[in-house]
Design an enzyme around this catalytic site. Sequence first.
Site, PDB file in Angstrom:
ATOM      1  N   TRP A 131     -24.163  87.735  92.662  1.00 28.98           N
ATOM      2  CA  TRP A 131     -25.300  86.809  92.753  1.00 28.98           C
ATOM      3  C   TRP A 131     -26.606  87.560  92.577  1.00 28.98           C
ATOM      4  O   TRP A 131     -27.541  87.092  91.920  1.00 28.98           O
ATOM      5  CB  TRP A 131     -25.277  86.032  94.072  1.00 28.98           C
ATOM      6  CG  TRP A 131     -24.097  85.123  94.164  1.00 28.98           C
ATOM      7  CD1 TRP A 131     -23.054  85.213  95.041  1.00 28.98           C
ATOM      8  CD2 TRP A 131     -23.813  83.999  93.321  1.00 28.98           C
ATOM      9  NE1 TRP A 131     -22.147  84.217  94.793  1.00 28.98           N
ATOM     10  CE2 TRP A 131     -22.581  83.457  93.752  1.00 28.98           C
ATOM     11  CE3 TRP A 131     -24.472  83.396  92.256  1.00 28.98           C
ATOM     12  CZ2 TRP A 131     -21.996  82.342  93.154  1.00 28.98           C
ATOM     13  CZ3 TRP A 131     -23.898  82.281  91.649  1.00 28.98           C
ATOM     14  CH2 TRP A 131     -22.668  81.770  92.096  1.00 28.98           C
ATOM     15  N   ASP A 163     -32.483  86.051  98.940  1.00 24.99           N
ATOM     16  CA  ASP A 163     -31.507  84.980  98.746  1.00 24.99           C
ATOM     17  C   ASP A 163     -30.659  84.955 100.016  1.00 24.99           C
ATOM     18  O   ASP A 163     -29.827  85.825 100.234  1.00 24.99           O
ATOM     19  CB  ASP A 163     -30.648  85.289  97.510  1.00 24.99           C
ATOM     20  CG  ASP A 163     -29.528  84.277  97.312  1.00 24.99           C
ATOM     21  OD1 ASP A 163     -29.367  83.387  98.167  1.00 24.99           O
ATOM     22  OD2 ASP A 163     -28.817  84.378  96.296  1.00 24.99           O
ATOM     23  N   LYS A 166     -23.707  75.976 102.680  1.00 19.91           N
ATOM     24  CA  LYS A 166     -22.904  76.864 103.525  1.00 19.91           C
ATOM     25  C   LYS A 166     -23.276  76.675 104.997  1.00 19.91           C
ATOM     26  O   LYS A 166     -22.456  76.302 105.806  1.00 19.91           O
ATOM     27  CB  LYS A 166     -23.077  78.314 103.101  1.00 19.91           C
ATOM     28  CG  LYS A 166     -22.654  78.526 101.642  1.00 19.91           C
ATOM     29  CD  LYS A 166     -23.117  79.841 101.112  1.00 19.91           C
ATOM     30  CE  LYS A 166     -23.120  79.888  99.609  1.00 19.91           C
ATOM     31  NZ  LYS A 166     -21.829  79.684  98.968  1.00 19.91           N
TER      32      LYS A 166
HETATM   33  N1  PMP Z   1     -26.520  83.192  95.989  1.00 21.33           N
HETATM   34  C1  PMP Z   1     -25.520  83.372  96.864  1.00 21.33           C
HETATM   35  C2  PMP Z   1     -25.593  84.507  97.842  1.00 21.33           C
HETATM   36  C3  PMP Z   1     -24.418  82.516  96.843  1.00 21.33           C
HETATM   37  O1  PMP Z   1     -23.409  82.691  97.695  1.00 21.33           O
HETATM   38  C4  PMP Z   1     -24.390  81.455  95.912  1.00 21.33           C
HETATM   39  C5  PMP Z   1     -23.281  80.430  95.840  1.00 21.33           C
HETATM   40  N2  PMP Z   1     -22.099  80.724  96.323  1.00 21.33           N
HETATM   41  C6  PMP Z   1     -25.451  81.321  95.014  1.00 21.33           C
HETATM   42  C7  PMP Z   1     -26.508  82.192  95.092  1.00 21.33           C
HETATM   43  C8  PMP Z   1     -25.471  80.228  93.968  1.00 21.33           C
HETATM   44  O2  PMP Z   1     -25.841  79.080  94.625  1.00 21.33           O
HETATM   45  P1  PMP Z   1     -25.931  77.648  93.933  1.00 21.33           P
HETATM   46  O3  PMP Z   1     -24.546  77.268  93.568  1.00 21.33           O
HETATM   47  O4  PMP Z   1     -26.536  76.812  95.025  1.00 21.33           O
HETATM   48  O5  PMP Z   1     -26.819  77.773  92.760  1.00 21.33           O
END
Ligand code: PMP
Length: 358
Positions: free
Chosen positions: A100, A169, A193
Amino acid sequence: MRVYNFSSGPAALPESVLRRAASEMLDYEGSGMSVMEMTHRSKTFLEIIREAERLLRELMNVPLNYKILFLQGGATLQFSAVPMNLYRKGKADYIITGQWAKKAADEGARYLEARCVSTSKDKNFTYIPADGPEAFDGDADYCHFTTNNTVYGTRFASLPETRAPLVADMSSCILSEVYDVSKFGLIYAGAQKNIGPAGLTVVIVREDLIGNALPSTPLILDYKTHADDESLHNTPPTYAVYIAMLMFRWLKEQGGVAAMQRQNEAKAKLLYDCIDGSSFYESHIAPRDRSLMNILFFTRSEELDKKFVKEATAEGLVSLGGYRTVGGMRASVYNAMPYEGVEKLVGFMKDFEAKNSR
Ligand code: PMP
């Protein structure tokens, strides 16, 4: 029958929150309609979104010079919104501790010079690099990092030391432990989450970082648009905001974030003690860097891992398979996972070990 759901997200919600939502499904507080059916301009919905904001501010102790925005587009859209809004000199630091974080950096690189200041890629993201201030460019527009790495099961136990505004994030750890918001320039998190249903994204941003977006920034990605209109520039994800409000009330009833952190530490300890105390399971992560939210463990073979996930599912312990590129098992134990769920998992792990040890 309700199961213990260890999904990494969208993830389990507290049963009491779901029951409350169910009881209000057809008629929210005498309005004669569901929150889902209600205009976002109504007084009733305004009260919901204002209460959600007030509670989140209280729970995270968000200083008054920070705006709380309720947006759409997921954490992924923030990968773009952050560089577009925070671009000043045109360079930013990124700490790459997982996929991510890498996606955020790749997107940042489309707008500015996105420098990877440190990474744990050399050991497949199994640790958090411990960099001193010299690693960072104090002159950068911001320094971006992922507080908790959902896929690899690591977390920053302390914050990076940089003079640039910290951008975090926090998708998989917001509200799970106490953070000092005043140390950050901007925090963002997808809701699915620790906050509520998918579709809502929370952004907490210091006011001085708002109002200087790149001229090409779409209006809907400019934080100023949402700050000025109090998250009501266009239709917000109304039902998700309502569930988030119920979640914030629930969290307050549990004693707030500090109490939740103690509970999360106790849950994580139970699981890591089980892993470390056995020669059957292993964790690849150094104790200091271990996530409280996404706990990864492996047996000695992929075949046994698959058997574990299958048999656990039959016992009502579901979604324990690791991320597709990582394998093994991943127990996501966000705020809504009760201690009893982790006890049941640990009991199952011990039984499975006894039956499958050579
Ligand atoms: N950042 C992190 C740390 C994540 O765990 C996730 C999704 N699992 C995301 C970003 C992406 O998030 P989204 O699907 O809401 O775009």
